[in-house]
Design a protein around this motif. Sequence first.
Motif, PDB file in Angstrom:
ATOM      1  N   ARG A   1       0.793  -1.311   0.056  1.00 34.70           N
ATOM      2  CA  ARG A   1      -0.040  -0.255  -0.142  1.00 34.70           C
ATOM      3  C   ARG A   1       0.908   1.173  -0.099  1.00 34.70           C
ATOM      4  O   ARG A   1       0.499   2.160  -0.420  1.00 34.70           O
ATOM      5  CB  ARG A   1      -0.869   0.081   1.165  1.00 34.70           C
ATOM      6  CG  ARG A   1      -1.787  -1.334   1.461  1.00 34.70           C
ATOM      7  CD  ARG A   1      -3.276  -0.817   0.573  1.00 34.70           C
ATOM      8  NE  ARG A   1      -4.038   0.129   1.520  1.00 34.70           N
ATOM      9  CZ  ARG A   1      -5.228   0.324   1.172  1.00 34.70           C
ATOM     10  NH1 ARG A   1      -5.805  -0.168   0.121  1.00 34.70           N
ATOM     11  NH2 ARG A   1      -6.039   1.155   2.015  1.00 34.70           N
ATOM     12  N   ALA A   2       1.983   1.169   0.520  1.00 39.11           N
ATOM     13  CA  ALA A   2       2.960   2.324   0.545  1.00 39.11           C
ATOM     14  C   ALA A   2       3.837   2.383  -0.845  1.00 39.11           C
ATOM     15  O   ALA A   2       4.778   3.327  -0.660  1.00 39.11           O
ATOM     16  CB  ALA A   2       3.828   2.232   1.942  1.00 39.11           C
ATOM     17  N   GLY A   3       3.744   1.366  -1.650  1.00 37.16           N
ATOM     18  CA  GLY A   3       4.596   1.380  -2.876  1.00 37.16           C
ATOM     19  C   GLY A   3       6.034   0.846  -2.561  1.00 37.16           C
ATOM     20  O   GLY A   3       6.792   1.508  -3.350  1.00 37.16           O
ATOM     21  N   ILE A   4       6.222   0.103  -1.626  1.00 38.98           N
ATOM     22  CA  ILE A   4       7.458  -0.644  -1.324  1.00 38.98           C
ATOM     23  C   ILE A   4       7.562  -2.042  -1.601  1.00 38.98           C
ATOM     24  O   ILE A   4       6.483  -2.870  -1.247  1.00 38.98           O
ATOM     25  CB  ILE A   4       7.889  -0.338   0.018  1.00 38.98           C
ATOM     26  CG1 ILE A   4       7.938   1.056   0.457  1.00 38.98           C
ATOM     27  CG2 ILE A   4       9.102  -1.126   0.463  1.00 38.98           C
ATOM     28  CD1 ILE A   4       8.099   1.474   2.083  1.00 38.98           C
TER      29      ILE A   4
ATOM     30  N   ALA B   1       6.868  -0.913   9.199  1.00 42.55           N
ATOM     31  CA  ALA B   1       6.365  -0.426   8.045  1.00 42.55           C
ATOM     32  C   ALA B   1       6.303   1.074   8.210  1.00 42.55           C
ATOM     33  O   ALA B   1       6.611   1.919   7.226  1.00 42.55           O
ATOM     34  CB  ALA B   1       4.863  -0.855   7.630  1.00 42.55           C
ATOM     35  N   ARG B   2       5.971   1.761   9.168  1.00 43.64           N
ATOM     36  CA  ARG B   2       5.697   3.257   9.374  1.00 43.64           C
ATOM     37  C   ARG B   2       7.047   3.689   9.498  1.00 43.64           C
ATOM     38  O   ARG B   2       7.181   4.897   8.953  1.00 43.64           O
ATOM     39  CB  ARG B   2       4.948   3.476  10.529  1.00 43.64           C
ATOM     40  CG  ARG B   2       3.342   3.041  10.527  1.00 43.64           C
ATOM     41  CD  ARG B   2       2.658   3.415  11.822  1.00 43.64           C
ATOM     42  NE  ARG B   2       1.177   3.000  11.694  1.00 43.64           N
ATOM     43  CZ  ARG B   2       0.221   3.067  12.688  1.00 43.64           C
ATOM     44  NH1 ARG B   2       0.939   3.358  13.979  1.00 43.64           N
ATOM     45  NH2 ARG B   2      -0.976   2.907  12.557  1.00 43.64           N
ATOM     46  N   ALA B   3       8.213   2.991  10.162  1.00 43.14           N
ATOM     47  CA  ALA B   3       9.576   3.712  10.195  1.00 43.14           C
ATOM     48  C   ALA B   3      10.019   3.751   8.863  1.00 43.14           C
ATOM     49  O   ALA B   3      10.690   4.684   8.425  1.00 43.14           O
ATOM     50  CB  ALA B   3      10.150   2.821  11.106  1.00 43.14           C
TER      51      ALA B   3
ATOM     52  N   HIS C   1      11.463   6.747   6.673  1.00 40.64           N
ATOM     53  CA  HIS C   1      12.869   6.793   6.264  1.00 40.64           C
ATOM     54  C   HIS C   1      12.871   7.203   4.630  1.00 40.64           C
ATOM     55  O   HIS C   1      13.514   8.181   4.326  1.00 40.64           O
ATOM     56  CB  HIS C   1      13.342   5.767   6.589  1.00 40.64           C
ATOM     57  CG  HIS C   1      14.909   5.462   6.043  1.00 40.64           C
ATOM     58  ND1 HIS C   1      15.774   6.676   6.105  1.00 40.64           N
ATOM     59  CD2 HIS C   1      15.549   4.380   5.231  1.00 40.64           C
ATOM     60  CE1 HIS C   1      16.978   6.183   5.526  1.00 40.64           C
ATOM     61  NE2 HIS C   1      16.918   5.146   5.035  1.00 40.64           N
ATOM     62  N   ARG C   2      11.963   6.554   3.920  1.00 40.93           N
ATOM     63  CA  ARG C   2      11.799   6.957   2.639  1.00 40.93           C
ATOM     64  C   ARG C   2      11.546   8.252   2.173  1.00 40.93           C
ATOM     65  O   ARG C   2      12.094   8.960   1.348  1.00 40.93           O
ATOM     66  CB  ARG C   2      10.911   5.742   2.048  1.00 40.93           C
ATOM     67  CG  ARG C   2      10.819   6.068   0.482  1.00 40.93           C
ATOM     68  CD  ARG C   2       9.430   5.353  -0.140  1.00 40.93           C
ATOM     69  NE  ARG C   2       8.212   5.957   0.426  1.00 40.93           N
ATOM     70  CZ  ARG C   2       6.936   5.577   0.176  1.00 40.93           C
ATOM     71  NH1 ARG C   2       6.688   4.572  -0.565  1.00 40.93           N
ATOM     72  NH2 ARG C   2       6.029   6.120   0.572  1.00 40.93           N
ATOM     73  N   ASP C   3      10.432   8.691   2.898  1.00 43.55           N
ATOM     74  CA  ASP C   3       9.962  10.182   2.474  1.00 43.55           C
ATOM     75  C   ASP C   3      10.868  11.105   3.173  1.00 43.55           C
ATOM     76  O   ASP C   3      10.679  12.255   2.553  1.00 43.55           O
ATOM     77  CB  ASP C   3       8.532  10.124   3.118  1.00 43.55           C
ATOM     78  CG  ASP C   3       7.508   9.238   2.399  1.00 43.55           C
ATOM     79  OD1 ASP C   3       7.861   8.685   1.571  1.00 43.55           O
ATOM     80  OD2 ASP C   3       6.424   8.904   3.135  1.00 43.55           O
TER      81      ASP C   3
END
Length: 399
Positions: free
Chosen positions: A23-26, A311-313, A317-319
């Motif tokens: 859902r986060a595109g990872i 997942a949130r971490a 980090h990506r963003d």
Amino acid sequence: MRTTVGIIGAGPAGLLLARLLHRAGIESVVLESRDRAYVERRQRAGILEQGTVDVLREAGAAARMDREGLPHHGIELRFDRRRHRVDFPALTGGRSVMAYAQTEVCKDLIALQLAEGGPLLFEAEALEVTGADTTSPRVRFRREGRESTLVCDYVVGCDGFWGVSRAAVPEGLSRTFERTYPFAWLGVLADVAPSHDELVYARHERGFALLSMRSPTVTRAYLQVPDGTDPRDWAAPRIWDELDRRLETDDPAWTLRHGPLTATSVTPMRSYVHEPMRHGRLFLAGDAAHIVPPTGAKGLNLAVGDVTTFARALVHHRDTGDPSRLDAYSATCLRRVWQAERFSYAMTTLLHRAPDATPFDDRIQLARLDRITTARSAETDLAEAYTGFPLTPTERKSR
């Protein structure tokens, strides 16, 4: 093969993590040693905390749960032939729990992953995690008789207590904490409508009993038995007789419904925590890092908390380029883990009778139960813990 996140284990933790990352595109790849049929019939937990329900909805994986799950707004404590209901929403600002079996959660997440997500490889046995302290950790695995390597940016071990992930943490860095209990749970499934619409936790001089459910037509029940008990020694008439005795009450309006048993098993009781839950780019989640006795219904929910935190971490980090939340993963999860261990230990020692219990021990248990049922502060502490500890420090402050 190469991916961003290699996930070992397709239990609810690994499957939910794959869903959250999708859902986060990872990108991710899930490796599961068992076949799909085994994963979808594996009987485990059945109570979802408020936070777990919220995360499944956030992940777009709650449609069937919301149709078929059974919301529970309390539990009943039963002791000394007395009944006392703990009202969750009244004590927690509206929080409750959901009865929805882990098998059903897995079915829902598997269907979504196969339809929309990245690779989910069944019968892919993880053999070893290497390079955890590098930027490209690797998972060596065997599938269809051939060995392959999955190269990752991160590896998340959701492969349970006996999996290979935890072994990749150097022995000199590991600390373990554990307690074993001198009793176990004899669990049964029965084709009969539940005798109560909420869970009943019973403390009795003969031992603990729990009355639960899997659906409006299927009862789930447990009895405290000695550690090492063979379920074949417990025929159906003996099980129902013991449940009748341990769930006894002075309320003439309540009776226990009997029905044909469809499954019987014995679950040992233990507490276990491995610290740290992270080494380099290897992150441990669920039973790979911690085990709780089932009395507090925390095992599945702790695993959900772990993978949600990761997942949130990772998304943060990506963003933002800020790795601080990934760096804090172990400390963040362990705060929640130890609170769950505390609560599960408290519930276990509150309701189970130890083999060497003395009359003093019995009176202390009854005094603790009386305190919960007469002091709102004690009852609130139980309700807040049962409905779920916050997933993140931010959520903790907001409450």
